[in-house]
Design an enzyme around this catalytic site. Structure first.
Site, PDB file in Angstrom:
ATOM      1  N   CYS A   1       0.823  -1.203   0.000  1.00 47.30           N
ATOM      2  CA  CYS A   1       0.000   0.000   0.000  1.00 47.30           C
ATOM      3  C   CYS A   1       0.862   1.261   0.000  1.00 47.30           C
ATOM      4  O   CYS A   1       2.082   1.205  -0.003  1.00 47.30           O
ATOM      5  CB  CYS A   1      -0.927   0.018   1.213  1.00 47.30           C
ATOM      6  SG  CYS A   1      -0.064  -0.131   2.774  1.00 47.30           S
TER       7      CYS A   1
ATOM      8  N   ASP B   1      12.610  -6.632 -18.782  1.00 48.68           N
ATOM      9  CA  ASP B   1      11.514  -6.587 -17.815  1.00 48.68           C
ATOM     10  C   ASP B   1      12.109  -6.580 -16.415  1.00 48.68           C
ATOM     11  O   ASP B   1      13.308  -6.837 -16.235  1.00 48.68           O
ATOM     12  CB  ASP B   1      10.578  -7.780 -18.007  1.00 48.68           C
ATOM     13  CG  ASP B   1       9.162  -7.520 -17.488  1.00 48.68           C
ATOM     14  OD1 ASP B   1       8.945  -6.446 -16.892  1.00 48.68           O
ATOM     15  OD2 ASP B   1       8.297  -8.380 -17.673  1.00 48.68           O
TER      16      ASP B   1
ATOM     17  N   CYS C   1      17.543  -4.964   1.737  1.00 42.95           N
ATOM     18  CA  CYS C   1      17.123  -6.345   1.933  1.00 42.95           C
ATOM     19  C   CYS C   1      17.067  -7.044   0.583  1.00 42.95           C
ATOM     20  O   CYS C   1      16.418  -6.559  -0.340  1.00 42.95           O
ATOM     21  CB  CYS C   1      15.748  -6.404   2.609  1.00 42.95           C
ATOM     22  SG  CYS C   1      15.052  -8.080   2.739  1.00 42.95           S
TER      23      CYS C   1
ATOM     24  N   ASN D   1       1.812   0.720   5.914  1.00 43.40           N
ATOM     25  CA  ASN D   1       2.401   0.043   4.764  1.00 43.40           C
ATOM     26  C   ASN D   1       3.426  -0.950   5.269  1.00 43.40           C
ATOM     27  O   ASN D   1       4.379  -0.568   5.943  1.00 43.40           O
ATOM     28  CB  ASN D   1       3.076   1.061   3.833  1.00 43.40           C
ATOM     29  CG  ASN D   1       3.825   0.398   2.693  1.00 43.40           C
ATOM     30  OD1 ASN D   1       3.502  -0.713   2.304  1.00 43.40           O
ATOM     31  ND2 ASN D   1       4.824   1.083   2.159  1.00 43.40           N
ATOM     32  N   GLY D   2       3.235  -2.233   4.948  1.00 43.03           N
ATOM     33  CA  GLY D   2       4.191  -3.249   5.362  1.00 43.03           C
ATOM     34  C   GLY D   2       3.519  -4.457   5.971  1.00 43.03           C
ATOM     35  O   GLY D   2       2.295  -4.550   6.048  1.00 43.03           O
TER      36      GLY D   2
ATOM     37  N   CYS E   1      13.900  -2.212   1.226  1.00 41.36           N
ATOM     38  CA  CYS E   1      13.437  -3.139   0.191  1.00 41.36           C
ATOM     39  C   CYS E   1      14.037  -2.749  -1.151  1.00 41.36           C
ATOM     40  O   CYS E   1      13.739  -1.686  -1.698  1.00 41.36           O
ATOM     41  CB  CYS E   1      11.909  -3.123   0.112  1.00 41.36           C
ATOM     42  SG  CYS E   1      11.243  -4.159  -1.210  1.00 41.36           S
TER      43      CYS E   1
ATOM     44  N   CYS F   1       8.604 -13.399   0.382  1.00 47.16           N
ATOM     45  CA  CYS F   1       8.827 -12.185   1.167  1.00 47.16           C
ATOM     46  C   CYS F   1       7.789 -12.100   2.274  1.00 47.16           C
ATOM     47  O   CYS F   1       6.612 -12.396   2.055  1.00 47.16           O
ATOM     48  CB  CYS F   1       8.733 -10.948   0.277  1.00 47.16           C
ATOM     49  SG  CYS F   1       8.886  -9.387   1.183  1.00 47.16           S
TER      50      CYS F   1
ATOM     51  N   TYR G   1      11.156  -1.972  -8.993  1.00 47.22           N
ATOM     52  CA  TYR G   1       9.809  -2.041  -9.556  1.00 47.22           C
ATOM     53  C   TYR G   1       8.756  -1.175  -8.883  1.00 47.22           C
ATOM     54  O   TYR G   1       8.007  -0.466  -9.543  1.00 47.22           O
ATOM     55  CB  TYR G   1       9.345  -3.511  -9.535  1.00 47.22           C
ATOM     56  CG  TYR G   1       7.901  -3.713  -9.925  1.00 47.22           C
ATOM     57  CD1 TYR G   1       7.443  -3.364 -11.189  1.00 47.22           C
ATOM     58  CD2 TYR G   1       6.991  -4.255  -9.026  1.00 47.22           C
ATOM     59  CE1 TYR G   1       6.108  -3.548 -11.557  1.00 47.22           C
ATOM     60  CE2 TYR G   1       5.655  -4.447  -9.384  1.00 47.22           C
ATOM     61  CZ  TYR G   1       5.222  -4.095 -10.651  1.00 47.22           C
ATOM     62  OH  TYR G   1       3.923  -4.267 -11.001  1.00 47.22           O
TER      63      TYR G   1
END
Length: 501
Positions: free
Chosen positions: A44, A392, A478, A146-147, A283, A429, A289
């Site tokens: 999120c 990609d 990470c 978020n997380g 992260c 993850c 991405y």
């Protein structure tokens, strides 16, 4: 771990409509829809604003969430504080679908927090949308998060044994209970947040709005981004700097891993008691991405990091070709980097349907192989008769990559060389990224050459795990999804199976 044996002293505000809707819509995502691409998802995005002159601020949050829409497309919500009264509106859908001028006009207040969400497991229902608004003995709190917490299941069970009744399946509610509980014996909300951080483990960028302040916290590892900005008399906290740009706020700084800040009418106060306790583990996939390319996270440009990834790919996996193309959107910058390093022209091979989100109604089995064409189509005139390098960001299960390679060949490409701007995924993850269990990851069961054959590509090259540091200027990060080296011990149970996180 400290046990919660004291009698429950808070009470929850229950939205009966949410509970009924949760019961009616408690269907698996396989029944309701699926993703066009077997791609990864961010949990999120969060956005908060505090106006020092008492002016309405909901519109700021609305525009901020628009710029964070890429981080979550299933639900969204905004909570505001006006005269110590917290009101909120949230629902399933995109920001543009949920918020109309009519319901935005009802959200008056000079303090506000907002949220966009993508669920990593379990049901996707309105009851799980955020902000999570909680009434307890000291007042009302609105939380956006978020997380993922790796100990969410254990904490939840401990709380339930002592009388807590949960209305959602999100770990954000576990945080809400802990903050509310600690607030009873604390002098302030920010002190309660600091005490709650003693118990929660994992990834969290968190905003807690009480009637008179916003408290923001970033976990000690700094898994998820969180930054602070200001425009005139308004402070802003957001998941990414692109959201600050959208509302015209000037970037002040990133929150440090482990830092807690409190925004009040007196300005910003910082608590760094949890900073420098552990080695940061940001992260890495934010740079590969998740984040928008125009964002800057911990002083590293996302766009520049993707350009560098492409350059590294060109150095490590050179090949003779006529054109380098990116799979929109996150593959584009890496493709540009590959082109810059190799000297092979960069071109466009795909047209993306911008009106398709990350979820859609799953077609019938007979049409499932064609589903990628809903989102992407090939520019035949641009690829016919050419040797193509297709860049990609990742390969998860491999089905979408194989479909795209087939589309290029059907359009007349004579060769298709696949380059991936991340290493092979081999491990799940637990920190807010929707990476499947290992048995669903193609790299867990096949060699690189076997994957190449399954994709139907002429060659395949991944980013070297040992060179990712070059993307982020030696920033500590990470890489557990590639190496299995988790900075926090994984849960003993798969939290994604026990509850939604």
């Amino acid at each position: 771990m400290r046990r919660f044996t004291e009698e429950s002293v808070w009470r929850k505000s229950v939205d009966q409509e949410d509970i009924v809707e949760k019961q009616l819509q408690n269907k698996s995502r396989s029944e309701c829809g699926t993703d066009i691409k077997d791609e990864l998802h961010e949990e999120c995005g969060v956005f908060g604003a505090y106006n020092l002159k008492g002016e309405d601020i909901a519109n700021w949050v609305y525009y901020g969430l628009f710029s964070l829409q890429h981080r979550g497309q299933e639900s969204c919500g905004i909570a505001v504080s006006e005269n110590r009264d917290i009101r909120y509106y949230k629902d399933m859908g995109l920001v543009s679908e949920v918020f109309t001028p009519e319901n935005l006009d009802k959200l008056h207040g000079d303090i506000a927090v907002g949220h966009v969400r993508y669920s990593t497991a379990g049901s996707s229902v309105r009851a799980n949308a955020q902000p999570l608004v909680t009434k307890y003995i000291k007042g009302t709190l609105a939380i956006v998060h978020n997380g993922n917490l790796v100990n969410a299941v254990d904490l939840r069970e401990e709380l339930e044994k002592n009388g807590a009744i949960f209305q959602t399946t999100i770990d954000s509610e576990v945080i809400a209970y802990l903050v509310a509980k600690e607030r009873v014996t604390s002098r302030s909300v920010e002190e309660a947040v600091a005490k709650a951080m003693q118990y929660i483990k994992g990834a969290y960028s968190l905003l807690v709005m009480s009637p008179r302040k916003i408290t923001a916290a970033r976990d000690p590892f700094g898994f998820k981004p969180l930054c602070l900005g200001k425009r005139d008399d308004t402070y802003v906290v957001a998941s990414e700097t692109c959201a600050l740009d959208t509302v015209g706020a000037e970037f002040i700084r990133d929150l440090e891993p482990g830092e807690i800040i409190t925004i009040t009418e007196d300005g910003v106060k910082s608590n760094r008691q949890y900073c420098n306790m552990v080695k940061p583990a940001r992260c890495i996939f934010e740079y590969i991405y998740f984040a928008r390319p125009d964002s800057v996270i911990d002083d590293v440009s996302v766009f520049a990091s993707r350009i560098m990834a492409g350059r590294i790919l060109a150095q490590s996996h050179p090949v003779e070709a006529d054109m380098v193309v990116g799979v929109p959107e996150s593959g584009n910058a890496a493709a540009m980097g590959y082109s810059l390093e190799s000297g092979i022209p960069y071109g466009q091979a795909f047209v993306k349907n911008t009106y398709v989100g990350r979820t859609f109604i799953k077609p019938k089995q007979s049409m499932r192989e064609q589903s990628v064409k809903i989102k992407l189509n090939v520019l035949k005139e641009n690829v016919k008769g050419k040797r193509i390098i297709m860049v990609d960001d990742s390969i998860v299960r491999g089905t979408t990559s194989a479909n795209i390679v087939t589309m290029l060949r059907n359009a007349g490409a004579t060769e298709v060389h696949v380059r991936i701007s991340s290493p092979p995924f081999k491990f799940p993850c637990y920190f807010g990224t929707d990476i499947p269990n290992g048995d669903q990851l193609i790299a867990n069961h096949h060699t690189i050459d076997e994957i190449r054959q399954l994709l139907g590509a002429d060659s395949l090259g991944y980013l070297d795990c040992n060179r990712m540091n070059e993307m982020v200027k030696d920033l500590e990060y990470c890489d557990a999804c590639f190496t299995g080296n988790y900075p926090v011990d994984p849960p003993t149970r798969d939290i994604r199976g026990d509850m939604e996180v």
